[in-house]
Design a protein around this motif. Sequence first.
Motif, PDB file in Angstrom:
ATOM      1  N   ASN A  55       0.976  -1.187  -0.115  1.00  0.00           N
ATOM      2  CA  ASN A  55      -0.050   0.089  -0.025  1.00  0.00           C
ATOM      3  C   ASN A  55       0.661   1.177   0.039  1.00  0.00           C
ATOM      4  N   ARG A  56       0.540   2.399  -0.680  1.00  0.00           N
ATOM      5  CA  ARG A  56       1.069   3.663  -0.673  1.00  0.00           C
ATOM      6  C   ARG A  56       0.260   4.601  -0.515  1.00  0.00           C
ATOM      7  N   TRP A  57       0.745   5.841  -0.142  1.00  0.00           N
ATOM      8  CA  TRP A  57       0.096   7.008  -0.079  1.00  0.00           C
ATOM      9  C   TRP A  57       0.904   8.116  -1.271  1.00  0.00           C
ATOM     10  N   VAL A  58      -0.155   9.066  -1.725  1.00  0.00           N
ATOM     11  CA  VAL A  58       0.398  10.074  -2.471  1.00  0.00           C
ATOM     12  C   VAL A  58      -0.404  11.163  -2.191  1.00  0.00           C
ATOM     13  N   THR A  59       0.046  12.371  -2.406  1.00  0.00           N
ATOM     14  CA  THR A  59      -0.367  13.618  -2.068  1.00  0.00           C
ATOM     15  C   THR A  59      -0.235  14.482  -3.390  1.00  0.00           C
ATOM     16  N   PHE A  60      -1.410  15.040  -3.939  1.00  0.00           N
ATOM     17  CA  PHE A  60      -1.566  15.806  -5.239  1.00  0.00           C
ATOM     18  C   PHE A  60      -2.022  17.253  -4.725  1.00  0.00           C
ATOM     19  N   THR A  61      -1.401  18.291  -5.442  1.00  0.00           N
ATOM     20  CA  THR A  61      -1.650  19.707  -5.174  1.00  0.00           C
ATOM     21  C   THR A  61      -1.931  20.304  -6.422  1.00  0.00           C
ATOM     22  N   ALA A  62      -3.336  21.010  -6.773  1.00  0.00           N
ATOM     23  CA  ALA A  62      -3.467  21.543  -7.724  1.00  0.00           C
ATOM     24  C   ALA A  62      -3.068  22.969  -7.799  1.00  0.00           C
ATOM     25  N   GLU A  63      -2.965  23.827  -9.140  1.00  0.00           N
ATOM     26  CA  GLU A  63      -2.640  25.267  -8.959  1.00  0.00           C
ATOM     27  C   GLU A  63      -3.580  25.781  -8.357  1.00  0.00           C
ATOM     28  N   ARG A  64      -4.849  25.490  -8.117  1.00  0.00           N
ATOM     29  CA  ARG A  64      -5.874  26.546  -7.478  1.00  0.00           C
ATOM     30  C   ARG A  64      -6.878  25.381  -7.093  1.00  0.00           C
ATOM     31  N   GLU A  65      -7.908  25.933  -6.227  1.00  0.00           N
ATOM     32  CA  GLU A  65      -8.898  25.079  -5.709  1.00  0.00           C
ATOM     33  C   GLU A  65      -9.856  24.857  -6.707  1.00  0.00           C
ATOM     34  N   ALA A  66     -10.269  23.510  -6.781  1.00  0.00           N
ATOM     35  CA  ALA A  66     -11.615  23.235  -7.458  1.00  0.00           C
ATOM     36  C   ALA A  66     -12.612  22.886  -6.889  1.00  0.00           C
ATOM     37  N   HIS A  67     -13.800  22.629  -7.508  1.00  0.00           N
ATOM     38  CA  HIS A  67     -14.995  22.186  -6.863  1.00  0.00           C
ATOM     39  C   HIS A  67     -15.777  21.292  -7.730  1.00  0.00           C
ATOM     40  N   GLU A  68     -15.821  20.031  -7.531  1.00  0.00           N
ATOM     41  CA  GLU A  68     -16.630  19.247  -8.327  1.00  0.00           C
ATOM     42  C   GLU A  68     -16.614  17.854  -7.530  1.00  0.00           C
ATOM     43  N   ARG A  69     -16.886  16.608  -8.501  1.00  0.00           N
ATOM     44  CA  ARG A  69     -16.699  15.418  -8.285  1.00  0.00           C
ATOM     45  C   ARG A  69     -15.416  14.844  -8.172  1.00  0.00           C
ATOM     46  N   VAL A  70     -14.664  14.103  -7.406  1.00  0.00           N
ATOM     47  CA  VAL A  70     -13.100  13.576  -7.485  1.00  0.00           C
ATOM     48  C   VAL A  70     -13.524  12.468  -8.254  1.00  0.00           C
ATOM     49  N   ARG A  71     -12.617  12.298  -9.290  1.00  0.00           N
ATOM     50  CA  ARG A  71     -12.938  11.117 -10.402  1.00  0.00           C
ATOM     51  C   ARG A  71     -11.647  10.481 -10.683  1.00  0.00           C
ATOM     52  N   PHE A  72     -11.570   9.372 -11.202  1.00  0.00           N
ATOM     53  CA  PHE A  72     -10.359   8.811 -11.773  1.00  0.00           C
ATOM     54  C   PHE A  72     -10.634   8.173 -13.207  1.00  0.00           C
ATOM     55  N   VAL A  73      -9.518   8.172 -13.761  1.00  0.00           N
ATOM     56  CA  VAL A  73      -9.556   7.992 -15.176  1.00  0.00           C
ATOM     57  C   VAL A  73      -8.500   6.964 -15.559  1.00  0.00           C
ATOM     58  N   PRO A  74      -8.772   5.598 -15.739  1.00  0.00           N
ATOM     59  CA  PRO A  74      -7.960   4.553 -16.060  1.00  0.00           C
ATOM     60  C   PRO A  74      -6.957   4.767 -17.273  1.00  0.00           C
ATOM     61  N   LEU A  75      -5.814   4.703 -17.252  1.00  0.00           N
ATOM     62  CA  LEU A  75      -4.930   4.832 -18.511  1.00  0.00           C
ATOM     63  C   LEU A  75      -4.635   3.441 -19.069  1.00  0.00           C
ATOM     64  N   THR A  76      -4.570   2.304 -18.048  1.00  0.00           N
ATOM     65  CA  THR A  76      -4.218   1.186 -18.591  1.00  0.00           C
ATOM     66  C   THR A  76      -5.318   0.021 -18.356  1.00  0.00           C
ATOM     67  N   SER A  77      -4.913  -1.095 -19.020  1.00  0.00           N
ATOM     68  CA  SER A  77      -5.899  -1.964 -18.973  1.00  0.00           C
ATOM     69  C   SER A  77      -5.870  -2.797 -17.758  1.00  0.00           C
ATOM     70  N   LYS A  78      -4.518  -2.423 -16.916  1.00  0.00           N
ATOM     71  CA  LYS A  78      -4.430  -3.224 -15.629  1.00  0.00           C
ATOM     72  C   LYS A  78      -5.124  -2.260 -14.623  1.00  0.00           C
ATOM     73  N   ASP A  79      -5.758  -2.740 -13.674  1.00  0.00           N
ATOM     74  CA  ASP A  79      -6.593  -1.775 -12.754  1.00  0.00           C
ATOM     75  C   ASP A  79      -5.899  -1.133 -11.704  1.00  0.00           C
ATOM     76  N   VAL A  80      -6.508   0.008 -11.117  1.00  0.00           N
ATOM     77  CA  VAL A  80      -5.820   0.558  -9.925  1.00  0.00           C
ATOM     78  C   VAL A  80      -6.708   0.549  -8.773  1.00  0.00           C
ATOM     79  N   TYR A  81      -6.453   0.297  -7.508  1.00  0.00           N
ATOM     80  CA  TYR A  81      -7.266   0.160  -6.642  1.00  0.00           C
ATOM     81  C   TYR A  81      -7.000   1.220  -5.607  1.00  0.00           C
ATOM     82  N   ILE A  82      -8.144   2.031  -5.038  1.00  0.00           N
ATOM     83  CA  ILE A  82      -8.169   3.151  -4.328  1.00  0.00           C
ATOM     84  C   ILE A  82      -8.612   2.848  -2.945  1.00  0.00           C
TER      85      ILE A  82
END
Length: 530
Positions: free
Chosen positions: A483-510
């Motif tokens: 298991n790992r942790w990652v922190t992402f910071t955007a240039e400015r605050e956003a307001h909407e749904r958090v969403r994930f877009v898969p890039l590979t046929s292999k899955d990512v589990y959150i």
Amino acid sequence: MSWFSAVVRARTLRTVGAVAVVVAALSPVSAGPSASAAEPAAPTIASTSYPTFLTPSAMRWRGSHWSATPAYRWTPSTTTGVAKYQVQSWHGARAGSFVRASNTVYAGTMYSGYRSTIDSYPASRTSIAPAVYSGDQACRRVRAVNAAGAAGPWSGWRCTYAPLGTEELERGFDVTPFTYVVRANGACCNPVNSGTYLAKGVRMRVRTGPAYGKARIYIGSTYLGEVSGYAKEYGYKYVTRQKTANLKGTIRVRALSSSRPFRFVSLWALRATAPLGTSKVTSRPSMWATIPDEHTTTGTDSVSPRMTSFTVAPTFPSVRNSNGVYGVKASWKASDNVKVAGYEVASKWGGDTSYVDGGYYQTTSTAMSMNVDFAGTARCQRIRAYDAAGNHSAWTAWKCAYAPLEPMHLNWTAGVGSEAGGKIWSSVRSRDEFGSALRSTDRWSARRLRIQYRVGPSYGRAKVYVGGTYFGTINASSATYGNRWVTFTAEREAHERVRFVPLTSKDVYIGNVFVMPEVAKSVPPAPERG
């Protein structure tokens, strides 16, 4: 000179003198130093302009609501003699309407007391740009006033309409805060509904193409008409469906096909404008908490206390307590040359909005327990000390605790998960009924995201967004599982749904996702629009 000639001459002089007196009486008297000339009539307004339909690109997230600042402009017939301009404003907001000042800065609530419905501006000013909130309508007119106070005629009313967004609409699939897709595939997501509106109809910008179907439009129980998105080529079109008088009820967009979705990228509520200028301002109290910045000092002690420590832990809790909430403890200490008399504690919270001021109190305690109750929310504190003489320390920095969006638990639209390492994980490749990959069921304000994910040789990559704002890419590929942790910071605050877009046929589990709004930012509560 004969007697006759003398009489004629005398009578002639008397006649000429009388005429001169009459002419003098009819002639205007020159103004002396103490006299004033009459003021000329106030000029008329030659033209005005106001964007009629605001586009989604004009709307900005203000921390607790969406709004735009379109410019209302005017041009007088002449600037000669103009001392000032007066602007009257009328607002329609959902089921209510009111007339309010046009240049009042948003400060706590949308209605902040009784105010003049007419605002004055200097002669050098020919435009204003007050806020217009999503789903609302604003109308304005202007007139010129001369130095004597005489007003020219009012211009005609001009109105602007802001589109309904995620703060006004629910259900369906919000592609963006103002774009919705509706499909007739069950009660969960069809139709798209608004709150209660007073409107005669709607205007929509509809996505067209061979993949799109039809929808029916209602206000309350009144059927406005059918709209088709089908076309041989992909494109857009504008459609208006309305009645002659205002209706009161929920705006509903109901799709008719389960295979061909109906998609609109903007929706405006149209209000009949006949009663413009007749509504009254409603007084509402401010919701801001008052936090004093100054203390009255007494005595000869002028040395301020000093905060020596302040902790909030855990910042990112992962285990709920026996009450089913995340428990957090805060503690602090201060020093003073005489004695610390007490502490002032300020708080604010955030998550679905940017941080909102949440209160202020005084205490003699040096510790407290608090709960972060709801998934995705945050609670923040800051402290300062004061002594008996009224001296106070500087405020500490804000420290926050966050409640995570846990896997599954109705926090995400897609329900497919996996269990590994004694924990439940959400798959980013699982799709909801609209074909969307993993996304949160609620909308959040985020400047940073802290995300837990599963790594191993069988996992791939996925991009992370809040609405349309890109935060980062997760690479879950690893030679070993863990298991790992990652922190992402955007240039400015956003307001909407958090969403994930898969890039590979292999899955990512959150795993857990912590949503962190901009901590330095504090906003008023969202405007009440009944």
